[in-house]
Design a protein around this motif. Sequence first.
Motif, PDB file in Angstrom:
ATOM      1  N   MET A  59       1.914  16.429 -26.076  1.00  0.00           N
ATOM      2  CA  MET A  59       1.579  17.785 -26.538  1.00  0.00           C
ATOM      3  C   MET A  59       1.266  18.628 -25.306  1.00  0.00           C
ATOM      4  SD  MET A  59      -1.428  19.079 -29.163  1.00  0.00           S
ATOM      5  CE  MET A  59      -0.523  18.666 -30.657  1.00  0.00           C
ATOM      6  N   VAL A  60       1.962  19.768 -25.185  1.00  0.00           N
ATOM      7  CA  VAL A  60       1.776  20.667 -24.045  1.00  0.00           C
ATOM      8  C   VAL A  60       1.177  21.971 -24.552  1.00  0.00           C
ATOM      9  CG1 VAL A  60       2.884  21.828 -22.097  1.00  0.00           C
ATOM     10  CG2 VAL A  60       3.789  19.634 -22.916  1.00  0.00           C
ATOM     11  N   TYR A  61       0.095  22.396 -23.915  1.00  0.00           N
ATOM     12  CA  TYR A  61      -0.523  23.676 -24.275  1.00  0.00           C
ATOM     13  C   TYR A  61      -0.534  24.594 -23.062  1.00  0.00           C
ATOM     14  CZ  TYR A  61      -4.322  27.046 -24.482  1.00  0.00           C
ATOM     15  OH  TYR A  61      -5.060  28.197 -24.382  1.00  0.00           O
ATOM     16  N   GLY A  62      -0.180  25.839 -23.284  1.00  0.00           N
ATOM     17  CA  GLY A  62      -0.223  26.844 -22.226  1.00  0.00           C
ATOM     18  C   GLY A  62       0.142  28.195 -22.785  1.00  0.00           C
ATOM     19  N   GLU A  63      -0.357  29.245 -22.160  1.00  0.00           N
ATOM     20  CA  GLU A  63      -0.009  30.597 -22.596  1.00  0.00           C
ATOM     21  C   GLU A  63       1.489  30.830 -22.430  1.00  0.00           C
ATOM     22  OE1 GLU A  63      -2.334  33.441 -20.465  1.00  0.00           O
ATOM     23  OE2 GLU A  63      -4.255  32.621 -21.119  1.00  0.00           O
ATOM     24  N   THR A  64       1.982  31.858 -23.088  1.00  0.00           N
ATOM     25  CA  THR A  64       3.394  32.214 -22.975  1.00  0.00           C
ATOM     26  C   THR A  64       3.749  32.500 -21.518  1.00  0.00           C
ATOM     27  OG1 THR A  64       3.401  33.157 -25.192  1.00  0.00           O
ATOM     28  CG2 THR A  64       5.148  33.874 -23.701  1.00  0.00           C
ATOM     29  N   GLY A  65       4.827  31.857 -21.052  1.00  0.00           N
ATOM     30  CA  GLY A  65       5.323  32.116 -19.706  1.00  0.00           C
ATOM     31  C   GLY A  65       4.748  31.226 -18.629  1.00  0.00           C
ATOM     32  N   THR A  66       3.937  30.211 -18.996  1.00  0.00           N
ATOM     33  CA  THR A  66       3.336  29.349 -17.983  1.00  0.00           C
ATOM     34  C   THR A  66       4.281  28.255 -17.501  1.00  0.00           C
ATOM     35  OG1 THR A  66       2.315  28.102 -19.780  1.00  0.00           O
ATOM     36  CG2 THR A  66       0.925  29.703 -18.639  1.00  0.00           C
ATOM     37  N   GLY A  67       5.363  28.009 -18.249  1.00  0.00           N
ATOM     38  CA  GLY A  67       6.328  26.994 -17.824  1.00  0.00           C
ATOM     39  C   GLY A  67       6.277  25.723 -18.645  1.00  0.00           C
ATOM     40  N   LYS A  68       5.978  25.867 -19.946  1.00  0.00           N
ATOM     41  CA  LYS A  68       5.861  24.685 -20.807  1.00  0.00           C
ATOM     42  C   LYS A  68       7.196  23.941 -20.917  1.00  0.00           C
ATOM     43  CE  LYS A  68       4.154  27.011 -24.306  1.00  0.00           C
ATOM     44  NZ  LYS A  68       3.923  28.330 -23.698  1.00  0.00           N
ATOM     45  N   GLU A  69       8.285  24.690 -21.193  1.00  0.00           N
ATOM     46  CA  GLU A  69       9.577  24.006 -21.360  1.00  0.00           C
ATOM     47  C   GLU A  69      10.053  23.415 -20.039  1.00  0.00           C
ATOM     48  OE1 GLU A  69      14.034  24.467 -23.290  1.00  0.00           O
ATOM     49  OE2 GLU A  69      12.518  25.998 -23.697  1.00  0.00           O
ATOM     50  N   LEU A  70       9.753  24.074 -18.935  1.00  0.00           N
ATOM     51  CA  LEU A  70      10.133  23.529 -17.628  1.00  0.00           C
ATOM     52  C   LEU A  70       9.498  22.146 -17.448  1.00  0.00           C
ATOM     53  CD1 LEU A  70      10.168  25.537 -14.307  1.00  0.00           C
ATOM     54  CD2 LEU A  70       9.315  23.217 -14.364  1.00  0.00           C
ATOM     55  N   MET A  71       8.212  22.024 -17.785  1.00  0.00           N
ATOM     56  CA  MET A  71       7.542  20.730 -17.647  1.00  0.00           C
ATOM     57  C   MET A  71       8.110  19.707 -18.622  1.00  0.00           C
ATOM     58  SD  MET A  71       3.496  19.786 -17.603  1.00  0.00           S
ATOM     59  CE  MET A  71       3.405  20.097 -15.837  1.00  0.00           C
ATOM     60  N   VAL A  72       8.416  20.155 -19.852  1.00  0.00           N
ATOM     61  CA  VAL A  72       8.973  19.238 -20.855  1.00  0.00           C
ATOM     62  C   VAL A  72      10.332  18.709 -20.407  1.00  0.00           C
ATOM     63  CG1 VAL A  72       9.844  19.087 -23.217  1.00  0.00           C
ATOM     64  CG2 VAL A  72       7.686  20.261 -22.770  1.00  0.00           C
ATOM     65  N   GLN A  73      11.171  19.594 -19.870  1.00  0.00           N
ATOM     66  CA  GLN A  73      12.480  19.152 -19.386  1.00  0.00           C
ATOM     67  C   GLN A  73      12.331  18.178 -18.220  1.00  0.00           C
ATOM     68  OE1 GLN A  73      15.488  22.085 -18.706  1.00  0.00           O
ATOM     69  NE2 GLN A  73      15.004  23.255 -20.541  1.00  0.00           N
ATOM     70  N   ALA A  74      11.353  18.423 -17.340  1.00  0.00           N
ATOM     71  CA  ALA A  74      11.121  17.510 -16.217  1.00  0.00           C
ATOM     72  C   ALA A  74      10.678  16.141 -16.727  1.00  0.00           C
ATOM     73  CB  ALA A  74      10.075  18.097 -15.277  1.00  0.00           C
ATOM     74  N   HIS A  84      11.550  14.831 -19.624  1.00  0.00           N
ATOM     75  CA  HIS A  84      12.770  14.202 -20.157  1.00  0.00           C
ATOM     76  C   HIS A  84      13.627  13.638 -19.024  1.00  0.00           C
ATOM     77  CE1 HIS A  84      16.449  13.632 -22.518  1.00  0.00           C
ATOM     78  NE2 HIS A  84      17.072  14.251 -21.522  1.00  0.00           N
ATOM     79  N   ASN A  85      13.835  14.433 -17.982  1.00  0.00           N
ATOM     80  CA  ASN A  85      14.692  13.992 -16.876  1.00  0.00           C
ATOM     81  C   ASN A  85      14.045  12.905 -16.027  1.00  0.00           C
ATOM     82  OD1 ASN A  85      17.004  15.537 -17.358  1.00  0.00           O
ATOM     83  ND2 ASN A  85      16.110  17.340 -16.388  1.00  0.00           N
ATOM     84  N   GLY A  86      12.744  12.716 -16.172  1.00  0.00           N
ATOM     85  CA  GLY A  86      12.064  11.641 -15.455  1.00  0.00           C
ATOM     86  C   GLY A  86      11.891  10.393 -16.299  1.00  0.00           C
ATOM     87  N   SER A  87      12.460  10.403 -17.508  1.00  0.00           N
ATOM     88  CA  SER A  87      12.287   9.282 -18.432  1.00  0.00           C
ATOM     89  C   SER A  87      13.556   8.442 -18.526  1.00  0.00           C
ATOM     90  CB  SER A  87      11.927   9.808 -19.830  1.00  0.00           C
ATOM     91  OG  SER A  87      13.068  10.409 -20.430  1.00  0.00           O
ATOM     92  N   ILE A  88      13.472   7.325 -19.241  1.00  0.00           N
ATOM     93  CA  ILE A  88      14.648   6.467 -19.440  1.00  0.00           C
ATOM     94  C   ILE A  88      15.647   7.125 -20.390  1.00  0.00           C
ATOM     95  CG2 ILE A  88      13.391   4.328 -18.974  1.00  0.00           C
ATOM     96  CD1 ILE A  88      13.189   3.921 -22.013  1.00  0.00           C
ATOM     97  N   ARG A  89      15.271   8.240 -21.016  1.00  0.00           N
ATOM     98  CA  ARG A  89      16.162   8.964 -21.934  1.00  0.00           C
ATOM     99  C   ARG A  89      16.926  10.084 -21.241  1.00  0.00           C
ATOM    100  NH1 ARG A  89      14.668   8.316 -27.463  1.00  0.00           N
ATOM    101  NH2 ARG A  89      12.927   6.866 -27.686  1.00  0.00           N
TER     102      ARG A  89
END
Length: 462
Positions: A181-196, A198-203
């Motif tokens: 679960m990621v919490y942050g105000e709009t524009g803080t980079g939530k999806e950027l962290m989520v994508q990172a 994913h790309n750092g996982s076995i998936r």
Amino acid sequence: MFLKSFETKQMLEAILESIDEGIHAVNSEGITIFYNQVAAKHDGVEMEEVLGKHVLEVFPSLNKQTSTLLKVIETGNTIYQQSQTYKNSKGQLIDTVNTTLPIKVGNNVVGAVEIAKDFTKVKQLSQKLLELQEKMNGLQSRPISTSGAKYEWDHFVTACEEIKDLKRLAKKAATSTSPVMVYGETGTGKELMVQAIHNGSIRKDGPFIAQNCSSLPESLLESILFGTKKGSYTGAVDRAGLFELAHGGTLFLDEIHTMPLDFQAKLLRVLEDGIIRRVGGVDSYSVDVRVIVAMNEHPYICMEKKQLRTDLYYRLNVFFLEIPPLRKRTEDIPLLIHHFIQKYNYNFGKLVIHIDEKVISLLESHSWPGNVRELEHVIEYAMNMVENEDTITIHHLPSFIKDKVPAEKVVMKSFREVVEKTEKDLIQQALQKTSGNVLKASEILELPRQTLQYKMKKYKIH
């Protein structure tokens, strides 16, 4: 009395006409007594063709079993958020979400009213997204394209120790299969962290699919996430939902707290057993999907406001990542500025290598309600304004930032303003000292009494 009733009726009709939703009301016999312009536009008819006529006469494709208005009259029960797909009289395929309520006088049902919200464009866009995801998943020779996640850890630029600690925690989450679960105000980079993550996982070679849940009704959200079975409703086709398309990868659900609470319960069941069923279908599908969710409001506040189920929160809150707003990590601003300059040098074919120190100071003093996204847009604008220059200066910035630049010249008061203010202050001091005695005050100021009274009137001193 009649005049007042007539005025009230006109006012009510004007209010109902101004609502941006289709409204169709019938009496207990199924005769239309109110039908607004929005509803007429949905159905491709004129208001006059419907008013005063039986609902089955105007819409012959309906019957007593399929008409929600007639069903509510018969049962007296409200039908909430019923998804409906139909072709109007012009042959256009219309998707609406309807709520139909009984009109009661005492215990008697005297009619029914239906409120229809048009989601045709939203559904068309969602279907295009699903078709695109299906095509992407079919391109096995291009695993990068099928993933849908382009950001890595290096894209999360920071000099802030708090963010560095957060990245370390996120990297641990990437190696796990647990929900995040990621919490942050709009524009803080939530999806950027989520994508990172994913790309750092076995998936990382599997699909990455993102869906913003904001403002979608339960019926539409269910078909998007779980898919549909042909024949489940008019116009429905066999279509995989996002859970199926994300099989073997990651499904990112943004603004999860905007989901209807009833649907949050359905999502919780899927998270528990990994089994989904398409809307209108009987077959169950087992899916292997890692779910990551994000919120722009703190989950504790959302639970207090009854926007987030507590059981869903505890199921999802294994890894909790809170991204601080930009105003709380101002040390990142110069670093981000140079990062975005490099990015737009490449995108725009420019060669900006400097930024004025006054610009950096000004940007550091801004509160950044839109966070990193807002800062990027400011730099993007400035890079567009730069022509044959290699330096970003104040005049390249957007006006809402430039307007904060303090004026360099000192505004001088006129001689008369200074004299008048001095006179007023001295008179007030003298009157205060003499408890308001004008004669004694005039003696202290060495002014004739009449002159003092004139000046008191001039400066409105009482």
